[in-house]
Design an enzyme around this catalytic site. Structure first.
Site, PDB file in Angstrom:
ATOM      1  N   GLU A   9      34.477  57.606  49.874  1.00  0.00           N
ATOM      2  CA  GLU A   9      34.158  56.302  49.304  1.00  0.00           C
ATOM      3  C   GLU A   9      33.969  55.216  50.353  1.00  0.00           C
ATOM      4  O   GLU A   9      33.778  54.047  50.010  1.00  0.00           O
ATOM      5  CB  GLU A   9      35.246  55.907  48.305  1.00  0.00           C
TER       6      GLU A   9
ATOM      7  N   LYS B  65      36.831  58.056  54.468  1.00  0.00           N
ATOM      8  CA  LYS B  65      38.101  57.987  53.744  1.00  0.00           C
ATOM      9  C   LYS B  65      38.649  59.395  53.565  1.00  0.00           C
ATOM     10  O   LYS B  65      39.844  59.640  53.682  1.00  0.00           O
ATOM     11  CB  LYS B  65      37.902  57.325  52.383  1.00  0.00           C
TER      12      LYS B  65
END
Length: 829
Positions: free
Chosen positions: A502, A614
């Protein structure tokens, strides 16, 4: 990673030997009990402060309008968040009208323990009053795996050295809407999108409430969602002391109070049996009637038999789910805690979803994510296949809402929501939410994983095929063809999507998405064709039900075969997406710890401009679709992306464990595994207070079985390529494979596969085929598995250039060059 003075080591229990208020929220999570439907956090029932007196029922939620700063067509409109259900565990203790408050009481011999073999949370302490009276207090709590709606709590109070007046106040409290006299710790400040939304208006509207002797009942209707809940509590007291009891019921509070004239050394025990039932606009009275029957059965059995059933249930669970790690006691305890959490999150979800936090906390609002399909369902498919089937049925039941969402997004088929409780999209930030179309492929991946492991073609033909077809339809319209100079369609592309990472959003040709979409399309093709050939009646019903035409199947196959899989000839790696390698590299190694996770310290646009992850998109694809990548490609990709990965997602260390073990970074694999195993027990991400990281807990099993055990089932073929850490003597685990219970033992120099039945099982070990029909097969292992010391570094790419002088990858500048170069990130180094 854990203070062993406070948490002494026990391979079958999580034990706390010293009471502390320093980390109430995290402790309440790791000592929570639940069964997948009902969960009760580990705050004390007898008295004391709490971070969150949470009681959660899976799927029991409120809805609210999402307030977008700027609205646009197709944005999610209705938010959903789990509700704190009435708290029925409360059993306050008073001695001579002095309340027991754990944070201030003079405590001796304190122990709290979550027992994985019995499924119980117990506490025992010696309380010394200022008067010198010594009081032994013992509690027990469990949420039944056997009876989905039942929980039990008991408290036993013994004044050891004097007579005293003892009061036990058993309560059911609506904590969602009612101010309580019992302390709640100060809430954490600051923005954090991982936390649940809060309400300013009343959520639970009181309905019917009553008492009958020591039995109390409260029921509610949720203001906006219309859901209903009924909770019944009944009590039994055992003592030779004289006592009296009275009961009071109000709309948000029910009390059964026992006043005891306690003689020295004579114990008093009160046991509470309580049940929760919920429904979608079911009449509250009906839910209370169901609760009556649940409690009646429990009372007829009695506490002892209920606890015996719980222990038998746990024994069966561990027989098919345990992973034994020889000589690694700390990791053994952490592993069993994680595996127990999966049971507590999924065992009785019973066709509800499995929330990201299970029923242990309010984090992520009780939403269901893709984590279930990629991490939890595979574990369930190999150990408790019925639970995996239940989880997949939840997705099948959500198909009508998913079809509506696809239509709203101008696509065919179905688009499953990124985060949801009721089937509708609840993610307000589309770039890291709705754009993660890979959820469709993840659901179908889990479907295929389950059907192969359980050999459940019945579910596939009746319901699962609908998922495969409708998700394939979406890819066929979301993607597009790119034509060559000869005017012929050559490659199939998918644009405007976000992968699991993300920190990189709304990109073209995300490798993970394309690889998983290809698998989705091919699985739909093979499923439909197999049905047409071998289950013609089911195939005809499928075509009629979905309006399926043979031309669609051919289109899916063509798109899958032509799917564009990004690859950089210069670097010899797979780019995460079409432009990922054009970005500057974020200096992950020199980013201060207090600036993690990045999402809480940097604007999304700052993060999106860099090569920084991430969680590792490409590496996850290498694991889930590993049969489509060579060993050399896996090594090169892992070495490139591992240094870019922040680990800001708890899912990072899980998949990094598996791939590090496979490509030869053995020591690094063990390092990542330890991080995964202690994510919650050591509160490594500082948000354990919000609830258990269920997918990460399931990933611990994956790290052991697929990472160190090297287990894969690509294309329905069971295989093993063990990669044990150098100082481990062995591991042992169970697998259910196509109706056969297998037991696998891996040593440094051998692997043994044992079958409980005589059905033939085929498998391979490092490419060599083996089979057995009952009994066991032992295969010697050589020591040729690669072992690479240290960890990969991106710096080897920094100064490599093409012939025209341009860099192959964005460089990593020296700290003094970077400092001050980009407003807002001056302090990165």
């Amino acid at each position: 990673m854990i203070n062993r003075d406070r948490f002494p080591l026990d391979p079958w229990r999580l034990v706390e030997a010293q009471y502390s208020t320093d980390d109430l929220g995290a402790a309440e999570t790791i000592f929570a009990v639940g069964n997948g439907y009902l969960g009760i956090r580990g705050s004390s029932e007898v008295g004391g402060r709490a971070s969150e007196h949470g009681t959660f029922v899976n799927g029991f939620h409120e809805v609210y309008p999402i307030q977008h700063a700027e609205q646009a067509f197709g944005f999610a409109e209705v938010g959903q968040t789990i509700i704190n259900a009435p708290d029925a565990k409360v059993m306050r203790v008073y001695v001579d009208d002095e309340p027991l408050a754990l944070e201030t009481a003079d405590l001796r011999d304190y122990e709290r323990a979550l027992d994985f073999r019995t499924g119980q949370l117990t506490m025992s302490l010696l309380w010394i009053l200022p008067s010198g009276k010594e009081v032994r207090v013992e509690t027990r709590r469990m949420v039944s795996f056997d009876e989905r709606h039942l929980a039990l709590a008991s408290v036993r109070v013994t004044v050891l050295n004097a007579d005293a007046a003892v009061t036990i106040s058993c309560q059911v409290i609506n904590r969602q809407d009612r101010d309580s006299e019992y302390g709640v710790a100060q809430a954490e400040n600051g923005f954090d999108p991982r936390k649940a939304d809060q309400f300013s208006e009343r959520v639970l509207q009181p309905s019917e409430s009553w008492h009958d002797g020591l039995r109390t009942a409260l029921s509610y209707k949720v203001t906006n969602s219309g859901m209903t809940l009924g909770v019944i509590a009944d009590h039994r007291i055992e003592t030779e002391n004289h006592y009296d009891a009275r009961t009071v019921v109000e709309p948000d509070l029910a009390k059964s109070v026992f006043r005891v004239r306690a003689s020295a050394g004579v114990p008093t025990q009160v046991t509470k049996y309580f049940s929760y039932h919920t429904g979608d606009d079911v009449a509250p009275r009906e839910l209370l009637n169901r609760g009556r029957r649940t409690v009646d059965r429990a009372l007829a059995l009695g506490e002892e038999k209920i606890l015996e059933r719980q222990a038998r249930w746990c024994e069966a669970y561990w027989k098919r789910s345990d992973v034994e790690i020889e000589g690694q006691d700390e990791l053994q305890q952490a592993t069993r805690w994680c595996l127990f959490q999966i049971a507590q999150a999924s065992a009785r979800a019973d066709e509800l979803g499995i929330p990201a936090k299970g029923v242990s906390g309010s984090g992520y609002g009780g939403h269901y994510f893709w984590d279930t399909e990629c991490y939890v369902v595979p574990f369930l498919a190999y150990t408790s296949p019925q639970w995996a089937r239940n989880a997949l049925r939840m997705r099948y039941l959500m198909l009508p809402a998913a079809r509506r969402r696809a239509k709203q997004m101008h696509e065919a088929g179905a688009l499953f929501p990124w985060r949801t409780i009721n089937g509708e999209e609840a993610s307000a930030y589309y770039a890291a939410g709705t754009a993660q179309y890979h959820i469709n492929a993840d659901v179908t991946f889990a479907l295929g994983k389950y059907v192969r492991a359980a050999d459940d073609t019945d579910f596939l033909h009746r319901e699962g095929a609908d998922i495969a077809v409708e998700t394939a339809r979406l890819w066929a319209t979301l993607g597009f063809w790119r034509f060559g100079t000869n005017g012929q369609a050559e490659t199939f592309h998918i644009h405007g999507v976000t992968g699991p990472d993300e920190y990189t959003t709304v990109v073209n040709d995300n490798l993970y998405t394309n690889v998983m979409a290809r698998n989705n399309l091919r699985y739909a093709v093979s499923t439909v064709r197999h049905m047409a050939e071998h289950a013609s009646a089911d195939y005809d019903r499928l075509c009629t039900r979905l309006g399926l035409h043979p031309a669609e199947i051919e289109a899916w196959e063509a798109a899958a075969d032509a799917m564009h899989i990004p690859y950089s000839d210069d670097l010899g790696i797979h780019p995460q997406d079409a432009v990922f390698l054009e970005k500057e590299v974020w200096d992950v190694a020199n980013t201060p710890d207090d600036q993690h996770p990045l999402l809480l310290h940097f604007h999304p646009l700052v993060i999106y401009r860099y090569q920084v992850l991430k969680q590792p998109d490409v590496v996850l694809a290498l694991f889930l679709q590993g049969n489509h990548f060579s060993a050399e490609e896996k090594l090169a990709d892992f070495e490139y992306y591992d240094p870019l990965t922040t680990g800001d997602s708890t899912l990072s260390s899980v998949v990094q464990t598996v791939l590090a073990a496979e490509v030869g970074y053995s020591d690094l694999a063990l390092e990542y595994f330890k991080q995964a195993a202690f994510v919650d027990l050591a509160n490594l991400h500082s948000n354990t207070s919000d609830g258990v990281h269920v997918a990460s807990a399931a990933g611990v099993w994956t790290g052991l079985v697929s990472g160190f055990g090297g287990m894969r089932d690509h294309a329905g073929h069971l295989s093993f390529d063990p990669r044990l850490p150098a100082d481990w003597s062995g591991i042992r685990f169970a697998l259910q494979w196509q109706g056969v219970q297998l037991h696998v033992t891996i040593k440094q120099d051998s692997i043994t596969v044992e079958a409980e039945t005589d059905k033939r099982v085929d498998f391979s070990v490092r490419g060599e085929h083996h089979w057995l029909t009952g009994g066991s097969v032992t295969v010697p292992l050589d020591d040729s598995a690669p072992r690479i010391p240290g960890r990969p570094t991106l710096r080897k790419y920094a100064n490599e250039r093409r012939e025209d002088g341009s860099r192959l990858s964005a460089s990593i500048p020296d700290a003094e060059i970077r400092r001050g170069a980009h407003p807002g990130i001056e302090d990165l180094t």
